[in-house]
Design a protein around this motif. Sequence first.
Motif, short mmCIF file in Angstrom:
data_model
loop_
_atom_site.label_atom_id
_atom_site.label_comp_id
_atom_site.label_asym_id
_atom_site.label_seq_id
_atom_site.Cartn_x
_atom_site.Cartn_y
_atom_site.Cartn_z
N ALA A 49 19.32 47.62 -7.18
CA ALA A 49 19.13 48.97 -7.70
C ALA A 49 19.30 50.01 -6.59
O ALA A 49 19.92 51.06 -6.80
CB ALA A 49 17.74 49.10 -8.33
N ALA A 50 18.75 49.70 -5.41
CA ALA A 50 18.88 50.63 -4.29
C ALA A 50 20.35 50.78 -3.89
O ALA A 50 20.82 51.90 -3.64
CB ALA A 50 18.06 50.13 -3.10
N LEU A 51 21.07 49.66 -3.84
CA LEU A 51 22.48 49.73 -3.48
C LEU A 51 23.26 50.53 -4.51
O LEU A 51 24.08 51.39 -4.16
CB LEU A 51 23.06 48.31 -3.36
CG LEU A 51 24.56 48.23 -3.07
CD1 LEU A 51 24.91 48.93 -1.77
CD2 LEU A 51 25.01 46.77 -3.03
N THR A 64 26.60 49.06 7.75
CA THR A 64 26.73 47.88 6.90
C THR A 64 25.44 47.59 6.14
O THR A 64 24.34 47.65 6.71
CB THR A 64 27.10 46.66 7.74
OG1 THR A 64 28.29 46.94 8.47
CG2 THR A 64 27.32 45.43 6.87
N VAL A 65 25.58 47.24 4.87
CA VAL A 65 24.45 46.76 4.06
C VAL A 65 24.38 45.24 4.21
O VAL A 65 25.35 44.53 3.95
CB VAL A 65 24.62 47.14 2.58
CG1 VAL A 65 23.46 46.59 1.75
CG2 VAL A 65 24.72 48.65 2.44
N ILE A 66 23.25 44.75 4.66
CA ILE A 66 23.08 43.33 4.96
C ILE A 66 23.32 42.50 3.70
O ILE A 66 22.82 42.81 2.63
CB ILE A 66 21.67 43.07 5.52
CG1 ILE A 66 21.49 43.82 6.85
CG2 ILE A 66 21.43 41.58 5.73
CD1 ILE A 66 20.07 43.86 7.34
N GLY A 67 24.10 41.44 3.85
CA GLY A 67 24.37 40.53 2.74
C GLY A 67 25.51 41.02 1.88
O GLY A 67 26.52 40.33 1.74
N ALA A 77 22.55 53.18 4.02
CA ALA A 77 22.53 51.77 4.41
C ALA A 77 21.13 51.38 4.88
O ALA A 77 20.63 50.29 4.55
CB ALA A 77 23.55 51.51 5.51
N ALA A 78 20.48 52.26 5.64
CA ALA A 78 19.12 51.96 6.11
C ALA A 78 18.15 51.81 4.94
O ALA A 78 17.26 50.96 4.97
CB ALA A 78 18.65 53.07 7.05
N LEU A 79 18.34 52.64 3.92
CA LEU A 79 17.46 52.53 2.75
C LEU A 79 17.59 51.15 2.09
O LEU A 79 16.59 50.48 1.85
CB LEU A 79 17.78 53.64 1.74
CG LEU A 79 16.81 53.77 0.57
CD1 LEU A 79 16.73 55.21 0.11
CD2 LEU A 79 17.16 52.88 -0.60
N VAL A 80 18.82 50.72 1.84
CA VAL A 80 19.02 49.43 1.18
C VAL A 80 18.52 48.30 2.08
O VAL A 80 17.84 47.36 1.63
CB VAL A 80 20.49 49.20 0.80
CG1 VAL A 80 20.66 47.88 0.07
CG2 VAL A 80 21.01 50.35 -0.06
N ALA A 109 17.18 51.86 12.96
CA ALA A 109 17.81 51.81 14.28
C ALA A 109 19.17 51.13 14.22
O ALA A 109 20.15 51.60 14.83
CB ALA A 109 16.89 51.09 15.26
N LEU A 110 19.29 50.03 13.49
CA LEU A 110 20.56 49.32 13.41
C LEU A 110 21.62 50.19 12.74
O LEU A 110 22.79 50.21 13.16
CB LEU A 110 20.41 48.01 12.64
CG LEU A 110 19.61 46.90 13.32
CD1 LEU A 110 19.61 45.64 12.43
CD2 LEU A 110 20.15 46.57 14.70
N ALA A 111 21.25 50.90 11.67
CA ALA A 111 22.22 51.72 10.96
C ALA A 111 22.79 52.81 11.85
O ALA A 111 24.00 53.10 11.83
CB ALA A 111 21.58 52.34 9.72
N VAL A 112 21.94 53.43 12.66
CA VAL A 112 22.39 54.51 13.54
C VAL A 112 23.14 53.95 14.74
O VAL A 112 24.15 54.51 15.18
CB VAL A 112 21.18 55.36 13.97
CG1 VAL A 112 21.56 56.32 15.08
CG2 VAL A 112 20.63 56.12 12.77
#
Length: 456
Positions: A49-51, A64-67, A77-80, A109-112
């Motif tokens: 749903a978030a994606l 990147t969205v993990i998975g 991306a950080a939200l998902v 942190a990873l998203a940025v």
Amino acid sequence: MTLAAILGEFAAGVAPPRTVCEDVPRRVLDVLGNALAAYAEPDAGAAAAALAAMQRWRGVPESTVIGYGARLPAPSAALVNGVLAHSLDYDDTHLPSVLHPSASVVPAALAVAEVGAPGDLIAAIAAGIEVTNRLGMAGCDPSTGANLFFERGQHATSICGTIGAAVAVSRLYGLSSRQIADAIGIAASMGAGVLEANRTGGTIKRAHCGWAAHSGIVAATLAAEGLTGPPTVLEGRFGFFTAHTGAFDAGAITGGLGERWELLRTVYKPYPANHFTHPGIDCALALRRDGLRPSDVESIELGVAEPVLRTIAEPPEEKTHPRSGYHAKFSGPYTIAIALTGGGGLGVGLDDFAELGPARLALAAKVRVHADAEATKAFPRAFAAVLRVRTRDGRTLEHRVAGSRGGPENPLGEGEVAAKFAANAARALPAEAVSLLETAALRLGHGGPVSDLFPA
């Protein structure tokens, strides 16, 4: 100096010691494993749903969205990824604040960092987690140990995690101490999360860390562009602690800051369930190892710290008959039933929450939960419990733990953390990719690029 200014100076200039720099990559590894396992779950509706919501908004494909492998604007991306990191309730926990810092800070942190922010990723994550933990500690009543966030039904994980994520991203952006203080002041208006889902169900709690990660990026970016926050945002008359806890301990924020690292007291979970259930699980597993069989059980009494009753024992009918596998993660009775019946050997694993089993529901109905004086005294610096089982042949069996497995006095070792990651990641990735991802995550501590995480 105001508290925000003190934290801003800390975050802008801190050079974490070797022990912290060695620990942070394992935090990243744990988040990635939890997120991949959540992605692979049949019940991945919250992340999906978030994606879908973030894709509806579109935007520049940055992170990147993990998975899923989709690329979205960094805040989206950080939200998902934050939703994924917190979805299984398998994320690390700090005591005594009783919050999960990495699931908000690391995705932000990873998203940025993936976009190319120039700051030191390890120092940024370390500062963000440390600030999150200390804000949570400040909201504990030192005289009673009560967590004042939880007393008001507020989720310290997401409320404090929003500020921690903002601090981490600010450090990555290379903001000055004054700008980081402004980011803290901005983020304090963005943190949110109520805990009723722990009691009666719903999937919104899974999104709390995602919203914190998203909001942290937004707050830091606004500060970078010149928006300012109130200098006394934390301690002021209408500030953060007045709004969320009513009282606070300033010394918990500033005492030993940069010298005594609360990050190192943040423990890894051995079981994918609410941390308050863990000492009861430990007790049940011990009795099971001693030969107790589910068919032997006449009745069970679980004694835990009084403050956790509202999360894992009330309302009683909801906890003995949870609505879903996710809801069961917050049930003292049902997790006892799992520990006595399943777990892939003598443990409790993700597959145990895949569906609700009638035999386990029947066993959970035999569990009564009450406040135990010793466990209450130990809380929140340790999660303790006692389990008493009355058997059909009239015996009374008892086991007590003073602190749960994985807790500060009995932490998981590096090998156990690595094994947890490998098992989680293997639910979504082939073995070769799991190995590559582990190597890439651990290399972050030696300057390895974030981009190496995502091909795996």
